[in-house]
Design an enzyme around this catalytic site. Structure first.
Site, PDB file in Angstrom:
ATOM      1  N   HIS A  20       4.132  11.997   0.199  1.00 19.86           N
ATOM      2  CA  HIS A  20       2.539  12.306   0.185  1.00 19.86           C
ATOM      3  C   HIS A  20       1.895  11.656  -1.233  1.00 19.86           C
ATOM      4  O   HIS A  20       2.137  12.197  -2.049  1.00 19.86           O
ATOM      5  CB  HIS A  20       1.459  13.819   0.521  1.00 19.86           C
ATOM      6  CG  HIS A  20       1.790  13.550   2.386  1.00 19.86           C
ATOM      7  ND1 HIS A  20       1.358  12.789   2.934  1.00 19.86           N
ATOM      8  CD2 HIS A  20       2.715  14.738   2.718  1.00 19.86           C
ATOM      9  CE1 HIS A  20       1.957  13.333   4.648  1.00 19.86           C
ATOM     10  NE2 HIS A  20       2.377  14.517   3.783  1.00 19.86           N
ATOM     11  N   ASN A  45       3.442  11.810   8.283  1.00 22.48           N
ATOM     12  CA  ASN A  45       4.484  11.546   8.716  1.00 22.48           C
ATOM     13  C   ASN A  45       5.356  10.362   8.962  1.00 22.48           C
ATOM     14  O   ASN A  45       4.252   9.308   9.225  1.00 22.48           O
ATOM     15  CB  ASN A  45       4.156  12.512  10.094  1.00 22.48           C
ATOM     16  CG  ASN A  45       4.293  13.647  10.272  1.00 22.48           C
ATOM     17  OD1 ASN A  45       4.492  14.226   9.562  1.00 22.48           O
ATOM     18  ND2 ASN A  45       3.276  13.776  11.282  1.00 22.48           N
ATOM     19  N   HIS A  56       0.376  -1.679  -0.274  1.00 21.43           N
ATOM     20  CA  HIS A  56       0.257  -0.124   0.339  1.00 21.43           C
ATOM     21  C   HIS A  56       1.204   1.451  -0.131  1.00 21.43           C
ATOM     22  O   HIS A  56       0.327   2.285   0.948  1.00 21.43           O
ATOM     23  CB  HIS A  56      -0.586   0.547   0.963  1.00 21.43           C
ATOM     24  CG  HIS A  56      -2.305  -0.953   0.858  1.00 21.43           C
ATOM     25  ND1 HIS A  56      -2.458  -0.621  -0.036  1.00 21.43           N
ATOM     26  CD2 HIS A  56      -2.247  -2.248   1.474  1.00 21.43           C
ATOM     27  CE1 HIS A  56      -3.892  -1.836   0.192  1.00 21.43           C
ATOM     28  NE2 HIS A  56      -3.595  -2.880   0.653  1.00 21.43           N
TER      29      HIS A  56
END
Length: 628
Positions: A628, A468, A303
């Site tokens: 991200h 994070n 993932h």
């Protein structure tokens, strides 16, 4: 035959819209005259020879005409055909009514047919062309003036004219179309409407891509900020669905202005949306690890974050026992096989069903490790024939095998679309090396080469972990990854728990668990983890105990705490600065001795003081690594 009509619409914002042009549309259109002007002359003699054998009148220009004549073909120069000589240093060759009229005249339209006859315009049924090598000129460091001169005018004009009139004319823009053209004409006596439409669509895509390259380059030459960004994509292959089954359609595309296409080739299996996200990130990770350390590298992704990553550093005896490999077999592992074994065993529960990546050619030893693991696929720079056959047989032939394109170079600026908005940024192309580990800010400053490797492994790993994030490393491998937490100390706690599980897998009571014969490998992995965690429900305990020849005594908290006291020399790296000392306090509980972080917090002094109190050695890399 069928007749087509184009409907006229008037808009206030536009003075004139052409329409109401009627004509005949035939499925198969014989080719009687073809215009050929190519910069890439691959296969053009063969195609032109075939057309000539079908009594096709060949028109051509410049170097293309010379090549065809040298091959013994009868070719008429465009300038002779139009009665107008090439001029203005070749800028004007084909911009003539006899060319574009021959391409755009609507067949079966009485007015068009009459005007073509009156003006001596013959029908041109096929255009075969390439565009000037503008992008190659830019890539080769051409001057502004050279780049401008390599902006094709006549080529795109003929391309668009031919594609627009695809009801009767065929536009051929690439050597990879030549064989299909010859096969179709040989079988049908001409080109089919389906072929002409397909080629017209591809031609407009080429035109858009070409103009995009020019626009992008030209805007970059301006001192002012560009206001428009144009990008075009080539659909490479469809995907079964996107992130979820209801997200259809889905596909993978490449940028049309990147000559390398995709960063990989599919050798086996059918990759999915998330598989490819994993592969793209994992490949960059191992490639950078190899560049930074010089060691074979591997990663195990789930993932879009690494469950584990490692470089080829030898195993300890305790690790051999925990990873179920004999000392002799471990010593005989190739570097790439060793790297993947370590990466997979960082967190083998999370690595279940992973997507693997390795920096070096996959050999038989590596393939045999993968063969016994539950895994979706792998990306690597290459495969030995033996390894490839082993991997192709995995998962009943569905195991995904991707070969990385070593020549692939991504654009400097990357784009992402979210909720109708397009974000752009410079790629995070920084590669963490030993140079980033030199700014030691604690009282203790002694860092060995082996520790620097751990700092690099941990830092590059978290560069490709959802933020994070923090990561713990020991002896060239990740031993705990904490991803995607809003609080940094929660990242530390999450990754720290994984460190404890990794280290406690080497506890004598864990190594001594006596499983029943036939217990599967992953079941043994999961059972050991649950034994360490110990928080069984009553129902779960019954099923867990059924896996053993004799029910094990519990691993008590006191035993775990005592064993963890021997954990030392672990490195922690953080993708951003530690805002408080609490992360250091928690890290001290799992054996952390070394710290790598960007620094830059108003609390840096407090964090450094905490490291000094625990005898830790910390460096500031100066590089934040949010992902991200």
């Amino acid at each position: 035959q069928r007749t087509i009509f184009i409907k006229r619409k008037d808009r206030e914002s536009m003075a004139h819209i052409l329409s109401a042009v009627a004509g005949d549309v035939q499925d198969v259109v014989p080719v009687t005259r073809a215009l050929i002007s190519v910069s890439d002359k691959t296969g053009i003699v063969e195609l032109a020879t075939f057309l000539a054998s079908k009594n096709v009148h060949l028109l051509s220009t410049g170097g293309t005409a010379k090549k065809l004549r040298d091959a013994g073909l009868n070719v008429q120069d465009v300038s002779d055909y139009t009665g107008s000589a090439e001029c203005l240093d070749g800028r004007v060759k084909t911009l003539h009514p006899k060319i574009h009229g021959g391409l755009l005249g609507v067949r079966g339209n009485e007015k068009h047919e009459r005007e073509m006859t009156e003006q001596g315009i013959g029908k041109i049924d096929m255009t075969i062309l390439n565009l000037y090598p503008f992008e190659q000129t830019v890539a080769g460091g051409g001057t502004f003036e050279q780049c401008i001169e390599n902006i094709d005018i006549g080529g795109p004009s003929m391309l668009r004219s031919t594609a627009k009139n695809h009801a009767a004319t065929t536009i051929v823009t690439s050597p990879d179309q030549y064989q299909e053209v010859m096969d179709t004409i040989a079988a049908q006596g001409g080109t089919t409407l389906a072929l002409r439409r397909k080629y017209a669509a591809r031609a407009y895509t080429l035109s858009a891509s070409y103009d995009t390259a020019i626009s992008t380059w030209f805007n970059a030459q301006l001192e002012t900020e560009k206001t428009v960004t144009t990008r075009t994509y080539k659909s490479e292959f469809p995907l079964k669905y996107g992130c979820n089954p209801h997200q259809k359609p889905a596909s993978i595309s490449s940028l049309t202005n990147n000559p390398n296409g995709l960063p990989f080739d599919v050798l086996n299996g059918i990759p999915g949306y998330i598989n490819l996200l994993d592969a793209a990130n994992a490949w960059q990770l191992v490639k950078e690890l190899k560049e930074a350390t010089g060691l074979a590298a591997a990663s195990s992704f789930k993932h879009v974050s690494p469950a584990g990553s490692a470089v080829a550093v030898p195993l300890s005896d305790a690790e051999c026992a925990a990873y179920e490999i004999s000392r002799a077999d471990a010593d005989n592992l190739t570097p790439v096989a060793l790297a993947y074994l370590k990466a997979r065993n960082a967190d083998p529960m999370c690595s279940f069903g992973d997507f693997a990546a390795v920096s070096d050619v996959v050999d038989e030893a590596t393939a045999l490790i993968l063969k016994k693991e539950v895994s979706d696929g792998i990306i690597a720079p290459g495969y030995t024939p033996e390894a490839l056959e082993i991997l192709k047989s995995k998962k009943k032939g569905k195991f995904i095998v991707l070969q990385a394109n070593m020549d692939f170079q991504p654009d400097e600026i990357e784009y992402r679309e979210v909720y109708g908005m397009t974000f752009s940024q410079k790629r995070n192309d920084v590669v963490l090396t030993k140079e980033h580990m030199k700014n030691v800010v604690t009282d203790s400053k002694s860092i060995t080469d082996a520790v620097v490797v751990d700092m690099i492994v941990a830092s590059i790993c978290i560069k490709y972990t959802q933020s994070n994030s923090v990561g713990f490393a020991k002896d060239g491998m990740m031993v705990g990854v904490g991803a995607g937490q809003q609080s940094r100390v929660d990242c530390v706690k999450l990754a720290g728990r994984k460190v404890c599980v990794w280290y406690l897998r080497q506890h004598p009571k864990v190594l001594g668990l006596k499983f029943k014969e036939g217990t599967k490998r992953q079941e043994r992995v999961n059972a050991r983890v649950r034994y360490i965690e110990g928080d069984f429900t009553a129902e779960e305990r019954v099923r867990w105990e059924a896996q053993f020849e004799e029910i094990p005594d519990p691993l008590t908290q006191e035993e775990k705490d005592e064993f963890m006291k021997s954990s030392t020399g672990i490195t922690i790296s953080s993708d951003a600065f530690f805002p408080f000392r609490d992360s250091i306090d928690h890290a001290s509980k799992v054996g952390v001795t070394f710290v790598a972080q960007p620094g830059g917090s108003v609390q840096d002094e407090q964090v450094t003081k905490a490291c000094d109190e625990y005898g830790m050695i910390m460096c500031h890399t100066g590089v934040r690594l949010f992902h991200h």
